[in-house]
Write a protein that holds these residues in place. Structure first.
Motif: not given
Length: 123
Positions: A14, A16, A66, A83-84, A86
């Motif tokens: 979640g 960055s 993302r 970003n975001s 995983k």
């Protein structure tokens, strides 16, 4: 041409990171730039590319929405905003430059490569 990638690290899911890749020895004029990654146990894969001239960007389906690639020609630098993140984004990330203005998605199209920067995303 030498490419120096930086900005990798350990981040929680979640989160960055912003990768940078600075070029030296030659400007990025008329060169497309790209980011690839090498996940553990897998082949190197395309992540994002950006063309020279009319800016066009392309992304792997797995990162669309993302990640964002950008370039600063005055600084001879390409960026990858992630970003975001995983856990499956965990990989060594490489920047690459191509002696042609159009970005491509396959590794053989690129002439120069950075040394790689590790990105680790914990769950």
């Amino acid at each position: 041409v030498q490419l120096q990638a930086s900005g990798g690290g350990l981040v929680q899911a979640g989160g960055s990171l912003r990768l940078s890749c600075a070029g030296s020895g030659r400007t990025f004029s008329n060169s497309a730039l790209g980011w690839f990654r090498h996940p553990p146990g897998k082949d190197r894969e395309f992540v994002a590319g950006i063309s020279w001239g009319p800016l066009r960007t392309s992304y792997a389906d797995s990162v669309k929405g993302r990640f964002a690639i950008s370039r600063d020609n005055a600084k001879n630098t390409v960026y990858l905003q992630m970003n975001s993140l995983k856990p499956e984004d965990t990989a060594v990330y490489y920047c690459a430059a191509r002696l042609s203005p159009s970005a491509m998605t396959y590794t053989m199209a690129y002439n120069y490569w950075g040394q790689g920067t590790q990105v680790t995303v914990s769950s």
